[in-house]
Motif scaffolding. Sequence first.
Motif, PDB file in Angstrom:
ATOM      1  N   PHE A   1      54.409  18.075  61.034  1.00  0.00           N
ATOM      2  CA  PHE A   1      54.589  17.032  61.884  1.00  0.00           C
ATOM      3  C   PHE A   1      53.256  16.403  62.436  1.00  0.00           C
ATOM      4  N   ALA A   2      53.446  15.206  62.029  1.00  0.00           N
ATOM      5  CA  ALA A   2      52.186  14.384  62.618  1.00  0.00           C
ATOM      6  C   ALA A   2      52.080  13.996  64.089  1.00  0.00           C
ATOM      7  N   THR A   3      51.060  14.212  64.646  1.00  0.00           N
ATOM      8  CA  THR A   3      50.847  14.056  66.084  1.00  0.00           C
ATOM      9  C   THR A   3      50.000  12.530  66.441  1.00  0.00           C
ATOM     10  N   ARG A   4      49.119  12.080  65.473  1.00  0.00           N
ATOM     11  CA  ARG A   4      48.244  11.095  65.684  1.00  0.00           C
ATOM     12  C   ARG A   4      47.472  10.665  64.592  1.00  0.00           C
ATOM     13  N   VAL A   5      47.084   9.397  64.602  1.00  0.00           N
ATOM     14  CA  VAL A   5      46.209   8.728  63.513  1.00  0.00           C
ATOM     15  C   VAL A   5      45.189   7.905  64.191  1.00  0.00           C
ATOM     16  N   GLU A   6      43.834   8.494  63.819  1.00  0.00           N
ATOM     17  CA  GLU A   6      42.538   7.596  64.266  1.00  0.00           C
ATOM     18  C   GLU A   6      41.585   7.212  63.182  1.00  0.00           C
ATOM     19  N   ALA A   7      40.807   6.218  63.515  1.00  0.00           N
ATOM     20  CA  ALA A   7      39.670   6.103  62.511  1.00  0.00           C
ATOM     21  C   ALA A   7      38.807   7.148  62.558  1.00  0.00           C
ATOM     22  N   VAL A   8      38.108   7.369  61.312  1.00  0.00           N
ATOM     23  CA  VAL A   8      37.258   8.252  61.015  1.00  0.00           C
ATOM     24  C   VAL A   8      35.885   7.755  61.086  1.00  0.00           C
ATOM     25  N   ALA A   9      34.781   8.125  62.095  1.00  0.00           N
ATOM     26  CA  ALA A   9      33.728   7.683  62.411  1.00  0.00           C
ATOM     27  C   ALA A   9      32.648   8.192  61.334  1.00  0.00           C
TER      28      ALA A   9
ATOM     29  N   VAL B   1      42.227   9.375  59.877  1.00  0.00           N
ATOM     30  CA  VAL B   1      42.535  10.887  59.919  1.00  0.00           C
ATOM     31  C   VAL B   1      43.727  11.049  60.526  1.00  0.00           C
ATOM     32  N   VAL B   2      44.674  11.797  59.989  1.00  0.00           N
ATOM     33  CA  VAL B   2      46.200  12.301  60.723  1.00  0.00           C
ATOM     34  C   VAL B   2      45.991  13.408  61.211  1.00  0.00           C
ATOM     35  N   THR B   3      46.399  13.667  62.319  1.00  0.00           N
ATOM     36  CA  THR B   3      46.207  15.079  62.723  1.00  0.00           C
ATOM     37  C   THR B   3      47.799  15.405  62.739  1.00  0.00           C
ATOM     38  N   VAL B   4      47.837  16.923  62.186  1.00  0.00           N
ATOM     39  CA  VAL B   4      49.135  17.494  61.740  1.00  0.00           C
ATOM     40  C   VAL B   4      49.373  18.542  62.420  1.00  0.00           C
TER      41      VAL B   4
ATOM     42  N   LYS C   1      42.754  13.206  55.772  1.00  0.00           N
ATOM     43  CA  LYS C   1      42.296  11.851  55.628  1.00  0.00           C
ATOM     44  C   LYS C   1      43.007  10.994  54.531  1.00  0.00           C
ATOM     45  N   ILE C   2      43.013   9.780  55.041  1.00  0.00           N
ATOM     46  CA  ILE C   2      43.554   8.838  54.017  1.00  0.00           C
ATOM     47  C   ILE C   2      42.926   7.432  54.047  1.00  0.00           C
TER      48      ILE C   2
ATOM     49  N   LEU D   1      52.710   6.110  61.608  1.00  0.00           N
ATOM     50  CA  LEU D   1      53.463   7.255  61.828  1.00  0.00           C
ATOM     51  C   LEU D   1      55.083   6.985  61.824  1.00  0.00           C
ATOM     52  N   PRO D   2      55.879   7.642  61.382  1.00  0.00           N
ATOM     53  CA  PRO D   2      57.406   7.596  61.694  1.00  0.00           C
ATOM     54  C   PRO D   2      57.747   7.603  63.071  1.00  0.00           C
ATOM     55  N   ASP D   3      58.940   7.434  63.612  1.00  0.00           N
ATOM     56  CA  ASP D   3      59.405   7.612  64.953  1.00  0.00           C
ATOM     57  C   ASP D   3      59.500   9.031  65.361  1.00  0.00           C
TER      58      ASP D   3
END
Length: 133
Positions: free
Chosen positions: A20-28, A52-55, A70-71, A79-81
């Motif tokens: 279950f994905a919770t968020r996506v953010e840029a990798v610094a 990076v996708v937090t799962v 990481k992607i 992310l899907p709904d």
Amino acid sequence: MALQIPIPVQFGAVFPAGAFATRVEAVADFEASKSGQKVQARDKATGLPMWVVTVSDPDPLARDSSVRIKIPASDMPVLPDELPGLPFRPVEFVGLAVTPYVNNSGRVAYSLRADGLRPVGGVAKQTSAKTAA
């Protein structure tokens, strides 16, 4: 022998109970970021910006219930709904790979990366929202 390349793995082998994905953010890129100017990391092989996708891993046997994958992608993965009435977004990762390494404690650890993500049973969505890298 020390493998230092990503090893392809099947999604179900890493997440037998799903993910279950919770968020996506840029990798610094901490080395390039200076004076409050955040610079996004880039993939060494492709030059693409890293995300990076937090799962959340619901498997009761999982060592860690939260994992980061990481992607590399030109645009932020979408992310899907959420499931109706719940804050969960079931996802599958496309082109999932694991890279073993030795952490600061001297133990073997693993980093995960993927080519993209998709809703469970859906078509891969690699990118959508443009960002300034």
